[in-house]
Scaffold this active site. Structure first.
Site, PDB file in Angstrom:
ATOM      1  N   GLN A   1      68.627  23.250  46.505  1.00 24.65           N
ATOM      2  CA  GLN A   1      68.934  22.582  45.275  1.00 24.65           C
ATOM      3  C   GLN A   1      67.617  22.328  44.237  1.00 24.65           C
ATOM      4  O   GLN A   1      66.559  22.048  45.012  1.00 24.65           O
ATOM      5  CB  GLN A   1      69.495  21.309  45.222  1.00 24.65           C
ATOM      6  CG  GLN A   1      71.020  21.453  45.860  1.00 24.65           C
ATOM      7  CD  GLN A   1      72.074  22.421  44.673  1.00 24.65           C
ATOM      8  OE1 GLN A   1      71.838  22.458  43.889  1.00 24.65           O
ATOM      9  NE2 GLN A   1      72.978  22.901  45.324  1.00 24.65           N
TER      10      GLN A   1
ATOM     11  N   CYS B   1      62.753  26.926  29.068  1.00 28.97           N
ATOM     12  CA  CYS B   1      63.778  25.728  28.372  1.00 28.97           C
ATOM     13  C   CYS B   1      64.198  26.477  27.043  1.00 28.97           C
ATOM     14  O   CYS B   1      63.469  27.042  26.435  1.00 28.97           O
ATOM     15  CB  CYS B   1      62.733  24.806  28.144  1.00 28.97           C
ATOM     16  SG  CYS B   1      62.213  23.728  29.630  1.00 28.97           S
TER      17      CYS B   1
ATOM     18  N   CYS C   1      56.822  19.628  25.443  1.00 26.23           N
ATOM     19  CA  CYS C   1      55.936  20.688  25.944  1.00 26.23           C
ATOM     20  C   CYS C   1      55.533  21.763  24.831  1.00 26.23           C
ATOM     21  O   CYS C   1      56.076  22.070  23.842  1.00 26.23           O
ATOM     22  CB  CYS C   1      56.705  21.672  26.791  1.00 26.23           C
ATOM     23  SG  CYS C   1      55.717  22.873  27.676  1.00 26.23           S
TER      24      CYS C   1
ATOM     25  N   CYS D   1      77.050  26.788  40.387  1.00 30.07           N
ATOM     26  CA  CYS D   1      75.949  26.718  39.419  1.00 30.07           C
ATOM     27  C   CYS D   1      76.261  27.439  38.248  1.00 30.07           C
ATOM     28  O   CYS D   1      75.496  27.667  37.527  1.00 30.07           O
ATOM     29  CB  CYS D   1      74.799  27.069  39.930  1.00 30.07           C
ATOM     30  SG  CYS D   1      74.848  28.742  40.643  1.00 30.07           S
TER      31      CYS D   1
END
Length: 425
Positions: free
Chosen positions: A259, A78, A65, A382
Site C-alpha cells: 500500500q 498530482c 509544490c 484501488c
C-alpha cells in the site's frame, strides 16, 4: 475561449457543460470563469488547456509544490493541489458514489479517511540521461516529458532526499527508464529499470554509495519499465528490507506491492479485521506480501493466501514461520487468479474471503464467489469503477453490501481506494 466551470470530473478536471457537449479543463474549479484553449475530442466532449483563471473560486488554494500546474513544466504526479480541503474530500467521496450509482448500487459512503502529506512510502519515477545531465521525476501530464523534480510534498522526506543522490549516481551510467523506490525499516529499497546493464564501475561504486545514501538494497532490471522488464537482480544488499504488517515483520522482495502509505494500510487493515469478525478460516486473494493475511493470522485466524508472484508468497511463508512468539497459521499458494480463479469447490470451507485485486478488478473470481456460499466477502479496491462492476455481480448473486469506506492515500491525485464487506443474505 471563456467558459464557466460547472462541476468537477472524476479526474479532477473542471467540466463546463456547453451546447456542444462537456469541455474538460484541468486545474479549474466549479464556479470559475476561465480562459481555455479547446483541444482534441475526449469521450463525449472536448479536452482543453487552461490559459487563465478569470474569476477564482473561494475554494481555490495555493499549490503545495512548485511543480504543480498546467503547461509542459507541470508535474503529472498530482491533479488536485488547487482544490480546497472541503471540496477536495467531497470530490473523492463523489467519485465513489458516482461509480456505485452507475451500477445501481444504493449503499452508504462513509467519510473519507485521508493520509497526511509527506507520507507516501512507495514511488515510481522516470529518468532520462540528457545532454544537460540526468533528469529524474514524474512525467508531465499528457506527454512523455519528464519533470526534473526538486521537491514533492506527497512523498516521505527520506525518498525526496534520495532523488538528487540517485541523479548524481546514475548520471552517465544509465540511459533511460524508471526507478522504483520503497521506504522500509532498513532504508530505501531501490530498483532501476533500464535497457543498459549495470557496468563494473557501477557495481564497484554501489556499496559505498548505498551505505552513504541510506539504500538498504539496490537492484537492477533490464527493461525501461516494470511491465516490460526482467525480474530484478540485486546489485548490492546491505540489509534485506522489511516492513511491519500489524506487528508481523515481513522481508519483502524487490519492487514488492505495498500500500502506498503506512497510514492508509493501517486504515484498510483495521477495516478488514473488523469485517472478518469471528470468522476462523480465511482466504486472502491477491495477497501481495501478506498485509492482511499475516495480521489476520496473528489475530488467531487460519489463513490461506493466494498471490501471483512466487517471491511474495515465499515472503508470506517465511514471515509466518519466523513470527516472534510462535509460528502463524498461514499458508501461501502462488496462483494467477486472473487466469486461474479459485473454483467453487475450492472456496467451500472458508468462513470469509478477503480480496484486494489490481485496478482491473476481479471479474472472473467474483463471478465464482457470487455462486458460492462464503458467509463474508471483504473487498478492498484501488478502482471504484471496477469495484462497482464486481459489487453488482455479488449483489445479484444474493450478497448484501455494507457501507463503502473510501481511503485517500494517493493524495492530490484522482485515485481513491475503498473497502466494503458483503454478507450472504
Amino acid at each position: 475561449m471563456d467558459i464557466l466551470i460547472d462541476r468537477l470530473g472524476a479526474r479532477g478536471d473542471g467540466i463546463a457543460d456547453t451546447a456542444d457537449g462537456p469541455v474538460y479543463v484541468p486545474f479549474a474549479l466549479p464556479g470559475e470563469t476561465v480562459s481555455a484553449r479547446i483541444g482534441k475530442s475526449r469521450g463525449d466532449g472536448r479536452a482543453a488547456d487552461l490559459r487563465e483563471v478569470l474569476s477564482p473560486s473561494a475554494d481555490r488554494q495555493d499549490a503545495a509544490c512548485r511543480h504543480f500546474g498546467p503547461g509542459e513544466n507541470g508535474c503529472g504526479g498530482c491533479a488536485a493541489q488547487h482544490i480546497g480541503p472541503g471540496v477536495y474530500t467531497g470530490w473523492k467521496r463523489d467519485v465513489v458514489s458516482a461509480a456505485l450509482a452507475r451500477h445501481r448500487i444504493d449503499v452508504g459512503v462513509l467519510p473519507v479517511i485521508s493520509v497526511p502529506p509527506a507520507s507516501r512510502r512507495r514511488v515510481r519515477l522516470a529518468f532520462r540521461n540528457l545532454a544537460g545531465g540526468m533528469v529524474i521525476g514524474f512525467r508531465s501530464g499528457r506527454s512523455d516529458r519528464i519533470v526534473n523534480i526538486a521537491e514533492c510534498p506527497v512523498a516521505l522526506p527520506e525518498i525526496v532526499a534520495l532523488i538528487p543522490r540517485l541523479r548524481e549516481f546514475l548520471g552517465g551510467r544509465a540511459d533511460r527508464g524508471e526507478i522504483a523506490i520503497t521506504h522500509t525499516e532498513q532504508g530505501a529499497d531501490v530498483v532501476v529499470f533500464c535497457r543498459r546493464e549495470p557496468d563494473l564501475d557501477l557495481r564497484m561504486d554501489a556499496p559505498a554509495f548505498c551505505g552513504d545514501a541510506g539504500i538498504a538494497r539496490l537492484a537492477w532490471s533490464k527493461g525501461e519499465g516494470a511491465f516490460n522488464a526482467e525480474p530484478p537482480e540485486p546489485v548490492i544488499v546491505l540489509e534485506t528490507p522489511s516492513v511491519d504488517f500489524g506487528g508481523v515483520t515481513v522481508r519483502i522482495p524487490s519492487d514488492s506491492f505495498l500500500q502506498p502509505t503506512a497510514e492508509g494500510e493501517a486504515a484498510l487493515r483495521a477495516f478488514v479485521i473488523d469485517a472478518v469478525g469471528d470468522s476462523r478460516n480465511v482466504a486472502d486473494l491477491y495477497a501481495g506480501c501478506g498485509a492482511y493475511a499475516l495480521p489476520l493470522a496473528a489475530a488467531g485466524k487460519t489463513v490461506t493466501a493466494f498471490e501471483g508472484l512466487a517471491a511474495q508468497t515465499a515472503a508470506i511463508r517465511q514471515a509466518g514461520a519466523q513470527n516472534a512468539g510462535e509460528p502463524l497459521k498461514v499458508a501461501a499458494e502462488t496462483r494467477d487468479l486472473a487466469r486461474q480463479p479459485l473454483r467453487t469447490e475450492e472456496i467451500e470451507g472458508y468462513d470469509a474471503v478477503v480480496l484486494d485485486p489490481p485496478r482491473a478488478g476481479a471479474a472472473a473470481q467474483v463471478a465464482i464467489l457470487a455462486e458460492g456460499d462464503v458467509p463474508v466477502i471483504v473487498y478492498v479496491s484501488c478502482n471504484p469503477a471496477t469495484f462497482a462492476r464486481d459489487a453488482r455481480v455479488l449483489i445479484d448473486g444474493g450478497y448484501a453490501p455494507g457501507p463503502v469506506q473510501p481511503v485517500d492515500q494517493f493524495l492530490w491525485s484522482s485515485h481513491v481506494e475503498l473497502a466494503s464487506v458483503f454478507r450472504r443474505a
